[in-house]
Structure formats: C-alpha cells, structure tokens
Design an enzyme around this catalytic site. Structure first.
Site, PDB file in Angstrom:
ATOM      1  N   LEU A  44       3.711   6.724  -2.162  1.00 20.65           N
ATOM      2  CA  LEU A  44       5.109   6.933  -2.555  1.00 20.65           C
ATOM      3  C   LEU A  44       5.306   6.989  -4.063  1.00 20.65           C
ATOM      4  O   LEU A  44       6.386   7.315  -4.532  1.00 20.65           O
ATOM      5  CB  LEU A  44       6.001   5.874  -1.912  1.00 20.65           C
ATOM      6  CG  LEU A  44       6.234   6.159  -0.419  1.00 20.65           C
ATOM      7  CD1 LEU A  44       6.798   4.946   0.289  1.00 20.65           C
ATOM      8  CD2 LEU A  44       7.143   7.355  -0.220  1.00 20.65           C
ATOM      9  N   PHE A  68       0.805  -1.224   0.000  1.00 25.80           N
ATOM     10  CA  PHE A  68       0.000   0.000   0.000  1.00 25.80           C
ATOM     11  C   PHE A  68       0.835   1.270   0.000  1.00 25.80           C
ATOM     12  O   PHE A  68       0.373   2.337  -0.394  1.00 25.80           O
ATOM     13  CB  PHE A  68      -0.966   0.004   1.202  1.00 25.80           C
ATOM     14  CG  PHE A  68      -0.386   0.472   2.504  1.00 25.80           C
ATOM     15  CD1 PHE A  68      -0.609   1.771   2.952  1.00 25.80           C
ATOM     16  CD2 PHE A  68       0.359  -0.384   3.313  1.00 25.80           C
ATOM     17  CE1 PHE A  68      -0.096   2.213   4.169  1.00 25.80           C
ATOM     18  CE2 PHE A  68       0.870   0.045   4.521  1.00 25.80           C
ATOM     19  CZ  PHE A  68       0.654   1.347   4.957  1.00 25.80           C
ATOM     20  N   LYS A  69       2.104   1.149   0.391  1.00 25.80           N
ATOM     21  CA  LYS A  69       2.960   2.339   0.417  1.00 25.80           C
ATOM     22  C   LYS A  69       3.102   2.952  -0.989  1.00 25.80           C
ATOM     23  O   LYS A  69       3.346   4.138  -1.132  1.00 25.80           O
ATOM     24  CB  LYS A  69       4.352   1.982   0.968  1.00 25.80           C
ATOM     25  CG  LYS A  69       4.353   1.266   2.329  1.00 25.80           C
ATOM     26  CD  LYS A  69       3.944   2.182   3.447  1.00 25.80           C
ATOM     27  CE  LYS A  69       3.720   1.454   4.763  1.00 25.80           C
ATOM     28  NZ  LYS A  69       4.873   1.079   5.505  1.00 25.80           N
ATOM     29  N   ASP A  70       2.933   2.114  -2.027  1.00 25.47           N
ATOM     30  CA  ASP A  70       3.014   2.635  -3.398  1.00 25.47           C
ATOM     31  C   ASP A  70       1.967   3.708  -3.669  1.00 25.47           C
ATOM     32  O   ASP A  70       2.170   4.587  -4.494  1.00 25.47           O
ATOM     33  CB  ASP A  70       2.785   1.499  -4.420  1.00 25.47           C
ATOM     34  CG  ASP A  70       3.945   0.535  -4.492  1.00 25.47           C
ATOM     35  OD1 ASP A  70       5.095   0.987  -4.391  1.00 25.47           O
ATOM     36  OD2 ASP A  70       3.706  -0.670  -4.641  1.00 25.47           O
TER      37      ASP A  70
END
Length: 497
Positions: free
Chosen positions: A117, A112-114
C-alpha cells in the site's frame, strides 16, 4: 520483454493492460484480474543477491507491469520504499529459533500491508495518467484491521484520489482502531459497521457491482477503485519480498543457489500466501507453502477436505486481521487449479455466493500439493509468544505467532527441516494487550500505552513512530453505520445524494 495482459477469473472474453487492471481493481463480472501467464524471473539469484530491496522490486514488477516505462515504474518504487520505512533493508530477516522471520512491518503503519500500500497510490495515479482518466479516483475498501490504516496512510492527500474505509465495530484491536480514527488527510473517511469483516467486504463488492451507482459517479466525476488485495496492483508488489528474502538468504550464505526453502504465511484473505505461490511459479525455489489459520479455520478445512464452507460461527480472535471466512484471493488459485477454466471458477464462486460453500474436483485437489494447511488455537497462539520470548527474547505479534505455531506442527508431522521463512506480518506493538498478556497475564492490568512502554522495555525495541503518533492524537473520524447503509454513506461523503 514479453507483454503481460490481464483477464478476469470469471469470463473468457477480453484482456486489459496492467495499468487498466490496476485502475479497475475488480472486473465488471465480479471476477479478479489475473495475468494471462505468470512470467519467469529473468535474472539470476546471484545478481539479485547484490541488489537493494528497491532494485529487486523493480526486477519483479517490471515482468508484470509491462505497459509501465522503466522511468514510471522506478519512480513509483522509489517514492514507495523510502524513509517511511524505519530500516534501510525495508524487509529484514531475523533468525529466531531455527527459522527466518521476514519482518514486513517496518513501514508507516507497522503491518505488512505497507509493503504494497506504499506503492499502490503511485501505481494508480500513474495508471490514471497513462489512460487519460479525468475522474477523481475513489478508493473503497473493507479492512479487518491493517489494510484500512495502511491504505489511508498511502492515499492521504494524494491528488485526484479519495479513500473510504469500512471496518467491523469491535472487530479490530484498540491500537488498530485508534490508528484509523486519528488518520489525517482531507480525502480520508473511516466508517465502523455494525457487522463483521466478511459483511464489510461483501458490502464493498456489492457497491463495486452497482452499475447504476457507477453511472451516477461518472456523471459527478468519480470512479471507484480498490485498495484491497483483490487489486492486482497490491498483489504483485507482495511477490517481490519473497524473491528478496530468498536472495538475502543466499547472499548471507544460509542457502546455496537453487536450494529449496519453505514459506509459512499467516493468512485470512489468502493474498499474502498467493504472492508466495506466484513467486514459486516464477521459478523461485520454494518447496512447501504453509498456510496458517487461526480458529476461523476455513482455509485449513479447505486444504484438508477440498470443500470451502463459510457456513460456520465467526470467531473474534486475538489475530483479528485473519478473522475472515471469505478468502477473496483464493479465487485466483481456484481459477489456476481449474485449468484457467473461467466457467468452472464462476460456477464455484456462484455456489459460494448462494449456498456459502463449494467443493473442488479430485483433479483440482491434486494441484494443491504445494500447500500444507493447519491452524493454531488461541491458547497455542499465546503459548508460542511466551515460549519464543522466554527462549530467545524475541517478541512477535499474534498473527506471526499463528504462523510460528503452525510451523511447529508442520515440522512435528513431517520431520521436514528445510530452511524456512516465516512471514512476520505485524509489529507486536499493534497488538500489545494480547501479546503482553501471553507473556504474563498480570500485564492485563496496565493501560494500552503503559503496555506499549513495557513491551519496549522487555523486548529492548524502540516504540515505533506509528504508535508514538497516536498516543495523544485527536479522534477525527467517528462514523458508524449498518451494513445496508454502506452505499448511502459513500454517496454522502462524495456529496452525490
């Protein structure tokens, strides 16, 4: 449109524009930047329901990033949410066993950091231009597994930036580690530390707070910024996917306009669930925010007792991205429930720094009624992976399983059967060994990449490109240091010794 400015959670003085807050990352007094007010959605769910992910993201972000022009913000969004994602919906919803799993792992690094980010590098470089910054921006970040790779993928070879990532040796999954140490890009550096995530995060915060080092960096043409969720440029993009999920449920006829839903989020650093809280405060009809912890249940204890106490054993679990005892983003919530009293918040954060704990007032506890906290043991996490797979054929990762397990507990306790969205934060391919062992202990005999192929077969899902890329990739980073050597290694990489 109303201008939204940003202030520190630890002082009353001074406000910054969005681009300035994004560039700084962390306030000089050690506080986090928060908007002077949370803006209200100014568009109906009916209109949002007709929009693409990119369009919804714009409608949310324009309300927070008010010093960006429409062209600048749309440019950042379109560069971020493109063919890097393996599905045109960007964040699809999967209906599984009576809940809706918001799949946030379709980006370049399958976590989920994508979602945030992918856009942060563009927000940062645009902010630098807007503020006539001549220095090279050095992104300094600590990771418990996912942020590091997602940040490096986002910043790799982005002109005018360098990125240094610290992660706990032995504290991430083998796939997570391989993703980081094989990262390409002439401006990327990865370092394992002899310690846990909290020590890595504290080390990074300490480097940020070093005024002498900042001066030295400035003289050499560098300045720090952050890719952790302490950066408001990371938090705001996360708000967008909760708005998108609600709009999609409405578009598909799963809910009526204004119908309240529950949201379940597996969390360690508290950023992802804080984004859902911001969405609720913007007027999105969310009833309960269900905070799911693993055996490092510092947040569960906090919601139960009103005391935040990190003085406990640090447990390495099969959901390593949540192996955190200092939930940095909780500070933004504490500031809000303290009536935006910077002095009170500062006092609590100083108590956390010196004694490792703090206790909120009964009045502040009353402000937490939107939240429900619980946790899943390692056994419960494995059990629900197996149970959901056997029942539906759907395979989830260990972090999502923590959320699914806590959701079961919540329903049992409350009999609340409201439509529920579960944030599915990582692909099962990122934690193949733990996932496959949960389904059948015999899988433990296979190698990491044999497990990848077996997971693809039994789940009838394609192996993500992110995994194929590292199958035979060369190790490019092989750095290890002690916690107290972190600053020295930053200087070494930047050649400012």
């Amino acid at each position: 449109m109303k201008e939204i400015l940003y202030k520190s959670t630890r002082s009353k003085s001074g406000t910054l524009k969005a681009s300035e807050a994004i560039l700084k990352g962390l306030a000089e007094d050690g506080g986090l930047f928060v908007p002077t007010e949370i803006p209200l959605l100014d568009i109906s769910i009916k209109e949002l329901a007709k929009m693409s992910y990119q369009q919804v993201a714009y409608e949310v972000m324009k309300l927070y990033f008010t010093d960006f022009t429409e062209e600048e913000l749309k440019n950042c969004i379109n560069k971020a949410y493109d063919e890097k994602f393996d599905t045109p919906q960007i964040a699809p919803l999967a209906e599984v066993d009576g809940a809706y799993y918001l799949e946030l792992f379709h980006g370049k690094t399958i976590a989920f950091k994508d979602m945030a980010l992918s856009i942060l590098p563009h927000l940062l470089t645009t902010s630098a231009k807007k503020n006539h910054v001549k220095n090279e921006i050095v992104i300094l970040t600590a990771t418990s597994g996912d942020t590091g790779k997602a940040a490096m993928a986002g910043f790799a070879d982005v002109e005018g930036t360098r990125i240094i990532v610290f992660y706990p040796e032995g504290g991430v999954s083998p796939i997570q580690e391989k993703q980081m140490v094989t990262q390409k890009g002439n401006n990327t550096y990865v370092v394992a530390i002899k310690g846990n995530f909290d020590q890595a995060q504290s080390g990074v915060k300490s480097i940020f707070g070093n005024k002498e080092l900042a001066k030295e960096m400035d003289e050499k043409g560098f300045q720090f910024s952050s890719a952790n969720s302490i950066n408001i440029g990371r938090l705001v993009p996360q708000v967008a996917y909760y708005v998108y999920a609600y709009a999609k449920l409405y578009a598909e006829g799963k809910i009526s306009e204004g119908q309240k839903i529950n949201v379940v989020v597996p969390t360690g650093n508290f950023g992802n669930i804080l984004a859902a809280y911001y969405a609720k405060n913007m007027g999105l009809p969310i009833a309960k925010l269900i905070c799911a912890s693993n055996e490092n249940k510092v947040l569960f204890d906090f919601f139960r007792t009103g005391e935040y106490d990190k003085n406990r054993e640090f447990i390495l679990t099969t959901s390593p991205s949540m192996d955190i005892l200092i939930s940095s983003n909780l500070e933004r919530l504490i500031y809000k429930i303290a009536g935006e009293d910077a002095e009170k918040n500062k006092e609590l954060m100083e108590s956390l720094a010196t004694e490792g704990k703090y206790e909120i007032t009964p009045e502040m506890r009353e402000e937490l009624s939107d939240f429900y906290g619980n946790y899943a043991t390692e056994e419960e996490t494995a059990e629900i992976i197996r149970e959901i797979y056997e029942k539906t054929g759907y395979i989830m990762d260990t972090h999502t399983a923590v959320a699914a397990s806590v959701y079961q507990k919540y329903r049992k306790e409350t009999q609340d059967d409201a439509v529920t969205v579960i944030a599915s934060t990582a692909s099962p391919f990122k934690f193949t060994r733990s996932v496959m062992k949960s389904i059948n202990p015999d899988y433990d005999k296979l190698s990491d990449f044999e497990l990848v192929d077996e997971l693809s077969k039994i789940g009838t899902v394609r192996v993500p490109d992110a995994i194929e890329e590292i199958r035979n990739a060369e190790i490019r980073h092989n750095n290890l240091c002690k916690v107290e050597e972190m600053e020295a290694i930053v200087k070494k990489f930047l050649e400012i010794e």
